[in-house]
Each structure stands twice: as C-alpha cells, then as structure tokens.
Design a protein around this motif. Structure first.
Motif, mmCIF file in Angstrom:
data_model
loop_
_atom_site.group_PDB
_atom_site.id
_atom_site.type_symbol
_atom_site.label_atom_id
_atom_site.label_comp_id
_atom_site.label_asym_id
_atom_site.label_seq_id
_atom_site.Cartn_x
_atom_site.Cartn_y
_atom_site.Cartn_z
ATOM 1 N N VAL A 122 0.810 -1.383 -0.132
ATOM 2 C CA VAL A 122 0.021 -0.111 -0.140
ATOM 3 C C VAL A 122 0.875 1.227 0.101
ATOM 4 C CG1 VAL A 122 -1.900 1.149 1.141
ATOM 5 C CG2 VAL A 122 -1.712 -1.249 1.198
ATOM 6 N N LEU A 123 0.731 2.027 -0.834
ATOM 7 C CA LEU A 123 1.323 3.336 -1.081
ATOM 8 C C LEU A 123 0.619 4.325 -0.302
ATOM 9 C CD1 LEU A 123 2.498 1.458 -3.451
ATOM 10 C CD2 LEU A 123 2.972 3.702 -4.493
ATOM 11 N N GLY A 124 1.064 5.312 0.508
ATOM 12 C CA GLY A 124 0.485 6.347 0.940
ATOM 13 C C GLY A 124 0.980 7.726 0.368
ATOM 14 N N LYS A 125 0.314 8.494 0.489
ATOM 15 C CA LYS A 125 0.696 9.800 -0.358
ATOM 16 C C LYS A 125 2.100 10.378 0.509
ATOM 17 C CE LYS A 125 -0.660 14.533 -1.819
ATOM 18 N NZ LYS A 125 -1.987 15.281 -1.979
ATOM 19 N N THR A 180 23.384 1.667 -2.923
ATOM 20 C CA THR A 180 22.246 2.647 -3.231
ATOM 21 C C THR A 180 21.427 2.099 -4.232
ATOM 22 O OG1 THR A 180 21.670 5.003 -4.478
ATOM 23 C CG2 THR A 180 23.507 3.675 -5.433
ATOM 24 N N GLY A 181 19.902 2.231 -3.981
ATOM 25 C CA GLY A 181 19.017 1.834 -4.716
ATOM 26 C C GLY A 181 18.429 0.452 -4.256
ATOM 27 N N GLU A 182 18.826 0.098 -3.091
ATOM 28 C CA GLU A 182 18.351 -1.141 -2.571
ATOM 29 C C GLU A 182 16.908 -1.376 -2.330
ATOM 30 O OE1 GLU A 182 18.592 1.738 0.473
ATOM 31 O OE2 GLU A 182 20.219 1.302 -0.876
ATOM 32 N N ASP A 183 16.552 -0.151 -1.918
ATOM 33 C CA ASP A 183 15.001 0.067 -1.538
ATOM 34 C C ASP A 183 14.253 0.032 -2.840
ATOM 35 O OD1 ASP A 183 16.018 2.574 -2.610
ATOM 36 O OD2 ASP A 183 14.822 3.788 -1.200
ATOM 37 N N ALA A 184 14.674 0.364 -3.980
ATOM 38 C CA ALA A 184 14.296 0.223 -5.417
ATOM 39 C C ALA A 184 13.921 -1.213 -5.653
ATOM 40 C CB ALA A 184 14.910 1.088 -6.162
ATOM 41 N N LEU A 185 15.111 -1.769 -5.310
ATOM 42 C CA LEU A 185 15.053 -3.309 -5.846
ATOM 43 C C LEU A 185 14.123 -4.220 -4.973
ATOM 44 C CD1 LEU A 185 16.760 -5.194 -7.521
ATOM 45 C CD2 LEU A 185 18.051 -5.975 -5.598
ATOM 46 N N PHE A 186 13.941 -3.835 -3.678
ATOM 47 C CA PHE A 186 13.105 -4.362 -2.570
ATOM 48 C C PHE A 186 11.566 -4.099 -2.941
ATOM 49 C CE2 PHE A 186 10.579 -4.560 1.231
ATOM 50 C CZ PHE A 186 11.245 -5.737 1.837
ATOM 51 N N THR A 187 11.240 -3.013 -3.323
ATOM 52 C CA THR A 187 9.883 -2.621 -3.512
ATOM 53 C C THR A 187 9.327 -2.942 -4.893
ATOM 54 O OG1 THR A 187 10.177 -0.496 -2.285
ATOM 55 C CG2 THR A 187 8.097 -0.457 -3.902
ATOM 56 N N MET A 188 10.433 -2.963 -5.934
ATOM 57 C CA MET A 188 10.083 -3.501 -7.067
ATOM 58 C C MET A 188 9.529 -5.116 -7.206
ATOM 59 S SD MET A 188 9.195 -3.071 -10.290
ATOM 60 C CE MET A 188 9.915 -1.564 -11.079
ATOM 61 N N GLU A 189 10.387 -5.790 -6.530
ATOM 62 C CA GLU A 189 10.100 -7.195 -6.293
ATOM 63 C C GLU A 189 8.696 -7.380 -5.591
ATOM 64 O OE1 GLU A 189 12.053 -11.291 -4.250
ATOM 65 O OE2 GLU A 189 13.377 -9.621 -4.392
ATOM 66 N N ALA A 190 8.546 -6.792 -4.552
ATOM 67 C CA ALA A 190 7.104 -6.903 -3.756
ATOM 68 C C ALA A 190 5.881 -6.292 -4.949
ATOM 69 C CB ALA A 190 7.181 -5.749 -2.685
ATOM 70 N N TYR A 191 6.445 -5.507 -5.862
ATOM 71 C CA TYR A 191 5.443 -5.182 -6.843
ATOM 72 C C TYR A 191 4.985 -6.285 -7.727
ATOM 73 C CZ TYR A 191 5.520 0.102 -6.158
ATOM 74 O OH TYR A 191 5.491 1.326 -5.781
ATOM 75 N N LEU A 192 6.108 -6.824 -8.277
ATOM 76 C CA LEU A 192 6.104 -7.859 -9.104
ATOM 77 C C LEU A 192 5.644 -9.417 -8.589
ATOM 78 C CD1 LEU A 192 9.488 -7.214 -11.294
ATOM 79 C CD2 LEU A 192 7.031 -6.876 -11.913
ATOM 80 N N ARG A 193 5.922 -9.582 -7.194
ATOM 81 C CA ARG A 193 5.580 -10.958 -6.923
ATOM 82 C C ARG A 193 4.355 -11.115 -5.778
ATOM 83 N NH1 ARG A 193 10.988 -13.860 -5.191
ATOM 84 N NH2 ARG A 193 9.826 -15.602 -5.598
ATOM 85 N N GLY A 194 4.015 -9.582 -5.507
ATOM 86 C CA GLY A 194 2.823 -9.671 -4.749
ATOM 87 C C GLY A 194 1.739 -9.745 -5.120
ATOM 88 N N ASN A 195 0.565 -9.665 -4.385
ATOM 89 C CA ASN A 195 -0.676 -9.657 -4.784
ATOM 90 C C ASN A 195 -1.464 -8.372 -5.015
ATOM 91 O OD1 ASN A 195 -3.298 -11.115 -5.275
ATOM 92 N ND2 ASN A 195 -4.183 -10.789 -3.401
ATOM 93 N N GLY A 196 -0.637 -7.460 -5.704
ATOM 94 C CA GLY A 196 -1.358 -6.339 -6.157
ATOM 95 C C GLY A 196 -0.954 -5.034 -5.274
ATOM 96 N N VAL A 197 -1.014 -3.762 -5.786
ATOM 97 C CA VAL A 197 -0.529 -2.365 -5.261
ATOM 98 C C VAL A 197 -1.727 -1.559 -4.981
ATOM 99 C CG1 VAL A 197 0.993 -0.409 -5.374
ATOM 100 C CG2 VAL A 197 1.849 -2.791 -6.262
ATOM 101 N N SER A 198 -1.778 -0.962 -4.001
ATOM 102 C CA SER A 198 -3.059 0.077 -3.587
ATOM 103 C C SER A 198 -2.562 1.257 -3.567
ATOM 104 C CB SER A 198 -3.788 -0.251 -2.490
ATOM 105 O OG SER A 198 -4.504 -1.724 -2.489
ATOM 106 N N VAL A 199 -2.890 2.442 -3.800
ATOM 107 C CA VAL A 199 -2.609 3.768 -3.580
ATOM 108 C C VAL A 199 -3.717 4.597 -2.648
ATOM 109 C CG1 VAL A 199 -2.198 6.070 -4.886
ATOM 110 C CG2 VAL A 199 -1.428 3.654 -5.739
ATOM 111 N N VAL A 200 -3.162 5.359 -1.486
ATOM 112 C CA VAL A 200 -3.985 6.227 -0.804
ATOM 113 C C VAL A 200 -3.400 7.535 -1.157
ATOM 114 C CG1 VAL A 200 -4.509 6.803 1.532
ATOM 115 C CG2 VAL A 200 -4.326 4.577 1.024
ATOM 116 N N ALA A 201 -4.294 8.074 -1.942
ATOM 117 C CA ALA A 201 -3.832 9.622 -2.462
ATOM 118 C C ALA A 201 -4.454 10.609 -1.930
ATOM 119 C CB ALA A 201 -3.947 9.435 -4.071
ATOM 120 N N ASP A 202 -5.677 10.439 -1.139
ATOM 121 C CA ASP A 202 -6.468 11.684 -0.708
ATOM 122 C C ASP A 202 -6.087 12.020 0.587
ATOM 123 O OD1 ASP A 202 -7.301 9.118 0.315
ATOM 124 O OD2 ASP A 202 -9.221 9.480 0.159
#
Length: 406
Positions: A122-125, A180-202
C-alpha cells in the motif's frame, strides 16, 4: 502491554538522527490506529549524537511497544532494515526513516486499504518538507494500481506498507551489497511478486524531510554505484517479466531515473577517463535491455542520449548536452506525414548515426514553455498496439500481476 499480534510493525533504522527523531517518534504515538495495534523496532546503527539514548528513553515511557537494537555502524540502510524486519511480528511492516514522520491517520488509512483490497503493498501519499517529492502517482486513490502502465513504478522508496506474510514467504530482504538503490530493488520485487498494489492518494500519509545538514544517503557514493543499482533493477525486471510492452514500461524506471542522469550535462565537466568508464559500464545494459518499445516511451532528448550511449558515440552525446546546458530549444518540425512531429535537436537530418526516427515525438513534451502533445492518431496507435500485445483492454486501472512469469 498486550501480547497480541500488532497490525503494523514500524521498522526504523536510525543513524545520527537527532533532532529529527523526536518528531518521527511523536508521529507514531499520534497515530489514530492506536498504540495497541502498533509496534516499533528501532535499530540504532552506531550513532554518536544521542540517537541511541533517546530511543531507549522513548521505549521506557511510550505506550507503543518499542524494541531498541544497538549495533555498530553498518554503512547503509539495508542492514538496520533487515534486522528490524527479522524481529517484526505485525501483519504489515512499514519502513519509516528516522528523519521523516507520519500524518496522524496514515497507518489507519493504509491498513484499511490493504485489508479491503487484499493487496500486499500500500502506497500512502508522500509530501516533501524542504525537499522535493514525486507527485505523478498521487492523482487518485485506487485499490488495484496497474504497476506497468501507471505511475506507481516511479515511487520505489521503502516507505510503503508491506504485508509481512509476503516478505516472509518469499524470504525478501534488502540487498546489503548494494550501496544505493536497495530500496528500489526491494519494492519492485514486492510489486512484481505480490498480490497487487494499492494507492492512498487523498491524505498526506508520509512527510519526507529535507535535513538542514543535507545528509541524505541517496546523495552519497560514486557514480559506479548507480550503475550497480541500475543493473540490479533491470535484471530483476527481466527475471519476472518477459520481453514485450510490460517489460518496456517497467524498464523506463531504471533507464530514465537511474541510468540517464549519468549522461546529463554534468558529463561535460568530467574527464575523458570518467566518460569512457561510464560508457563501458552502460554498454552491456544497453545491449541487453534497450528496445524500440522502450525508446518510444521516452522524450526525444532522453531517447537521443541513450541512443548515443548504445552506439558508443560520446561525441554526439556531448553535442546534445551542450545544447541542453545552454538552454536552447529544439525547433518543432512537421514530418512528411501530418501525423508526425519531430524535435530538431543537434544532428537532426544528418545521417544514420542518429536517424530521423530518433527525433520523433511519441510522448508529451515541454518546448519553449509550452506543452506539446504528439499527434493523437499516432499516440493512440502506439498505445493501442502496446495494449493489444499485452492482451489488455483500455481501462483506468487494472489489477497488477502477482505470479512469477515463466
């Protein structure tokens, strides 16, 4: 304190974090989710400014269950995050930087979203405080964001809510070899191998703070570390996404955000040795992952610079960079076919090294203070072709893929 499983384990890696740590921890205590539903695992990474002592004082008095680990300095954020992740017990894990802080309703809103949508990330703004923060992905709240064709691929920092079951099941940790970029690698793997991504933008969930002393890990290290980061992210994407429009869409992130800045106007001031080394480091990445589909997703000056890198033409690249540094604007040229526009950067129309097609507008551009859209017929044709190849229909949002591709 209750021994029940918390909803969220907040992992804080802290190094020389005073006085920012005070506001950071206060924002955790202020969460509307409630102290009984939260735990903190704070890892003092060898601080000498009172960070460790303040964490101990906080743990002794706070209603939020807090565990403090003291360790010698590890040299980066991955080690402390991995230690905290190994001790976490919550249904979700959030990696909170000790310089930053939450909005009061952040965890309540993000947990509710993850539970409702069943997503693993889940991405929070995020809002910048005395520093910039990405904005393109916060236009609307969505339960299932399309990781390929939406803007969520451009926010790969670790400040997300991750379902811990996913991380445990996949054995995911931060790569401590990357500086550097270790967080991008971790997060992208979760995006690709997880059960979806949600966004809380409000709602502004996370405040990204610019330190007065300017000490940010992402600004440190030699240029070679950026190539290591780009290579790792490209390899990960290629491992889980087969060649085609979806891979091209994701590859925009490492090519534009990680690799391309190494070939910006700053290259003009660098020595011939550094220029040559950068071209050597980029060559295998360009050969392996540069495609026509990826090129069509880029602005003209981005595409031209990367073509120069792919061809090993430092001379042409430097001409483009001088043009950019001088603040000059390319002429807009209408092609022989009405549905084509070109931006006449240096060497336009001069020959095969940079063919005319490399100058064609395929995405919106800002030229002379005006936003210029590529011809609608061409743009819709490109998008339609990509979606048809991916077997998709045109929608506002579509579920992200979670299974590994074979």
């Amino acid at each position: 304190m209750s021994s029940s499983t918390p909803d969220v384990s907040i992992v804080i890696g802290a190094y020389q974090a005073m006085p920012y740590l005070r506001h950071c921890l206060a924002s955790v205590e202020a969460q509307t989710l409630g102290a009984g539903r939260i735990e903190i695992i704070a890892v003092d990474d060898g601080s000498t400014d009172g960070t460790g002592e303040y964490l101990d004082e906080f743990a002794a008095r706070s209603a939020v269950r807090t565990r403090v680990v003291h360790q010698p300095n590890s040299g980066g954020p991955s080690g402390p995050r991995n230690v905290g992740l190994g001790l976490a017990r919550g249904r979700y894990v959030f990696f909170l930087d000790a310089d930053d802080y939450f909005g009061e309703e952040a965890l309540e809103r993000m947990v509710a979203m993850g539970d409702r949508a069943g997503t693993d990330v889940v991405l929070g703004k995020i809002t910048g405080v005395d520093r910039g923060a990405a904005k393109s992905m916060w236009k609307q709240t969505v339960e299932h964001a399309d990781i390929y064709f939406s803007q969520v691929k451009f926010t790969l920092s670790a400040q997300k809510l991750f379902r811990r079951e996913l991380l445990v099941r996949l054995g995911m940790t931060f790569d401590e070899k990357l500086r550097t970029g270790e967080d991008a690698l971790f997060t992208m793997e979760a995006y690709l191998r997880g059960n979806g991504v949600s966004v809380v933008a409000d709602y502004p969930c996370y405040y990204l703070v610019g330190r007065d002393d300017g000490k940010h890990v992402t600004k440190s290290g030699s240029y070679e570390l950026r190539f290591d980061s780009a290579r790792a992210l490209m390899d990960l994407i290629a491992e889980y996404v087969p060649p085609g429009p979806e891979r091209d869409a994701l590859m925009v992130r490492p090519f534009v955000i990680t690799l391309l800045p190494q070939f910006g106007p700053g290259l003009l001031k660098q020595s011939a040795t550094v220029r040559r080394r950068k071209m050597e480091l980029a060559a295998p990445l360009m050969e392996r992952y540069w495609t026509r589909g990826l090129a069509l997703r880029l602005k003209v000056q981005e595409r031209l610079r990367l073509i120069c890198v792919a061809k090993g033409r430092t001379d042409l690249l430097l001409d483009l960079l001088r043009f950019m540094k001088e603040g000059r604007q390319p002429e807009i040229v209408r092609g022989r076919r009405p549905a084509r526009l070109f931006l006449a950067y240096p060497h336009f129309g001069e020959g095969p090294a940079l063919p005319e097609s490399a100058y064609r507008m395929t995405v919106a551009e800002w030229v002379g203070g005006r936003r210029i859209e590529p011809p609608a017929t061409m743009r819709s044709s490109l998008i339609g072709r990509a979606l048809r190849k991916a077997g998709r229909t045109v929608r506002g949002v579509t579920p992200a893929h979670g299974a590994r591709r074979t």
